[in-house]
Design a protein around this motif. Structure first.
Motif, mmCIF file in Angstrom:
data_model
loop_
_atom_site.group_PDB
_atom_site.id
_atom_site.type_symbol
_atom_site.label_atom_id
_atom_site.label_comp_id
_atom_site.label_asym_id
_atom_site.label_seq_id
_atom_site.Cartn_x
_atom_site.Cartn_y
_atom_site.Cartn_z
ATOM 1 N N TYR A 3 -28.676 0.944 -3.180
ATOM 2 C CA TYR A 3 -29.654 -0.146 -3.251
ATOM 3 C C TYR A 3 -29.365 -0.984 -4.487
ATOM 4 O O TYR A 3 -28.671 -0.542 -5.414
ATOM 5 N N ILE A 56 -36.975 -3.980 -6.291
ATOM 6 C CA ILE A 56 -35.975 -4.194 -5.255
ATOM 7 C C ILE A 56 -36.409 -5.425 -4.467
ATOM 8 O O ILE A 56 -37.476 -5.430 -3.859
ATOM 9 N N GLN A 118 -31.607 -2.726 0.255
ATOM 10 C CA GLN A 118 -31.216 -1.328 0.274
ATOM 11 C C GLN A 118 -30.771 -0.959 1.683
ATOM 12 O O GLN A 118 -31.110 -1.650 2.653
ATOM 13 N N GLU A 119 -30.023 0.101 1.800
ATOM 14 C CA GLU A 119 -29.435 0.437 3.092
ATOM 15 C C GLU A 119 -30.474 0.865 4.119
ATOM 16 O O GLU A 119 -30.311 0.613 5.317
#
Length: 339
Positions: A3, A56, A118-119
Motif C-alpha cells: 500500500y 491512505i 492499496q492492493e
C-alpha cells in the motif's frame, strides 16, 4: 499486501501490511486502478481542510470483488464494481431525506478514513455498484463524473439552455459533457488555453471563453445579451467564484461545485436584482453514479486519462501531476489493472 500512504504533507511511502479480513456486511475488494483527484493533490500539498495524517489516499476506484456475503444488489465474487466512496450514517436528517451525499456524519474513503491506494480493501457492501461491462479506466472515472452529474441534476438543466462552466479541470469537464447530454449548450471558461482547447475538441463544448476582464462581454455576445441561465463553478478559486454571478442571467442559478476554504463576498443588490438561486453541490448519490454508468459511452475516456503509472512508480511521478505544464487532466495508478 502493498500500500502507499501519505505519511505527512509532501511524503509518500510504499509499505506492506497484512491483507484485511472481511467482516459481516462488508466486501473484500481487489483494487485494480485508482484515479488521482484534486483532493489527493491537496492532501499531498498539505492544504486539504480537516485532513489528518498518515492517510491512505484514493477514492476513485476500479475494483473486483474477492469476497462478499448475501446482498440486495446480487453482487458476487468476481464481479467488477464501482465504489461509491461516501459512507453515510443512514439515520441523520439528510440521510432520512435521501440526501446521503451530505450526511451529517459522512466519512469519505481516502479523506476521513483510509482509501484505495492499496492492493486490497474492505468496504461496506452497500456502497458497491456492479459494473462488469466497464473497463478499469472507465470505472476509475465514474466517481468524478458522478460529482458533475449531481451538480447538473441539482441545477435541473433543461434542453436548450445556455450554461457556463467555470474551470476546465476533471470535474468541470465532466459537468460540461453531462450538461450537453442533458440538452444544454455549454460555454467553457478557464485561464488555461490548453484546457479550453481540450473542452472544444474532445468534449465538444459550443463555446470557449478565456477568464478575465473581457469574459462577461464575450458571454453577452454569445447569448445576445441574456447571459447564462445556469453557471457552475468547478474551479474552487475564490476570485472565479465571486465573478460567476456576473455571467448569470436574471432569474438564473449559480451552482458551487468547487470548494474554496475562505469567505466569499458578493454585492447584495447585484445578486438580489437577478433573483439569483445559489446552490451548493456536494458529492453524489446512487442515482448520479448510475446515470454516469449509463451514459459513459458518450465520454472520451481515453483522452481524459492523460497519465497512468503502476503503483511502484507513483511516488516519483506524483509531484509532476501538481504541475499544469505537464498537460495532466486525469492521472491513474494501476495495481492489478488490465491496462
Amino acid at each position: 499486501m502493498k500500500y502507499i500512504v501519505c505519511e505527512k504533507p509532501g511524503e509518500f511511502l510504499l509499505k506492506e501490511k497484512e491483507a484485511p479480513i472481511r467482516k459481516e456486511g462488508e466486501a473484500l475488494l481487489q483494487i485494480n486502478k485508482v484515479g488521482i483527484c484534486g483532493t489527493d493533490l491537496h492532501a499531498y500539498a498539505g492544504n486539504q481542510a480537516f485532513f489528518t495524517y498518515p492517510r491512505i489516499l484514493g477514492h476513485e476506484l476500479a475494483s473486483v470483488v474477492l469476497e462478499i456475503g448475501e446482498n440486495e444488489s446480487g453482487i458476487k465474487a468476481g464481479d467488477k464494481v464501482v465504489v461509491m466512496p461516501y459512507i453515510s450514517c443512514g439515520t441523520c436528517i439528510a440521510c432520512r431525506n435521501g440526501k446521503t451525499n451530505c450526511c451529517t456524519n459522512i466519512s469519505v474513503l481516502g479523506v476521513h478514513g483510509d482509501g484505495g491506494m492499496q492492493e486490497q480493501i474492505t468496504v461496506p457492501a452497500n456502497i458497491l455498484i456492479k459494473a462488469n461491462h466497464l473497463s478499469d479506466n472507465e470505472m476509475a472515472i465514474v466517481e468524478p463524473l458522478a460529482i458533475g452529474a449531481h451538480a447538473v441534476r441539482r441545477a435541473a438543466i433543461q434542453k436548450g439552455e445556455i450554461v457556463a462552466v467555470v474551470g476546465a479541470g476533471p470535474i468541470g469537464i465532466g459537468i460540461m459533457k453531462l450538461a450537453q447530454i442533458a440538452g444544454a449548450k455549454v460555454i467553457a471558461i478557464d485561464m488555461n488555453e490548453e484546457r479550453l482547447q481540450y473542452a472544444k475538441e474532445k468534449i465538444g463544448v459550443d463555446y470557449i471563453v478565456k477568464a478575465g476582464e473581457n469574459a462577461v462581454e464575450e458571454i453577452s455576445k454569445i447569448t445576445n445579451g441574456d447571459l447564462c441561465t445556469a453557471v457552475f463553478d468547478a474551479s474552487g478559486n475564490k476570485y472565479a467564484i465571486e465573478a460567476c454571478p456576473n455571467y448569470m442571467s436574471h432569474g438564473g442559478r449559480f451552482v458551487l461545485v468547487g470548494l474554496s476554504k475562505g469567505e466569499l463576498t458578493y454585492t447584495h443588490p447585484k445578486i438580489h436584482a437577478k433573483e439569483m438561486t445559489l446552490m451548493c453541490s456536494r458529492n453524489a448519490t446512487t442515482e448520479d453514479f448510475e446515470h454516469v454508468i449509463n451514459v459513459l459511452d458518450q465520454f472520451p475516456t481515453d483522452s481524459f486519462i492523460t497519465h497512468s503509472v503502476p503503483f511502484t512508480e507513483m511516488i516519483q511521478n506524483f509531484d509532476s501531476w501538481l504541475d499544469p505544464k505537464t498537460g495532466v487532466i486525469k492521472a491513474t495508478v494501476s495495481f492489478n489493472s488490465e491496462k
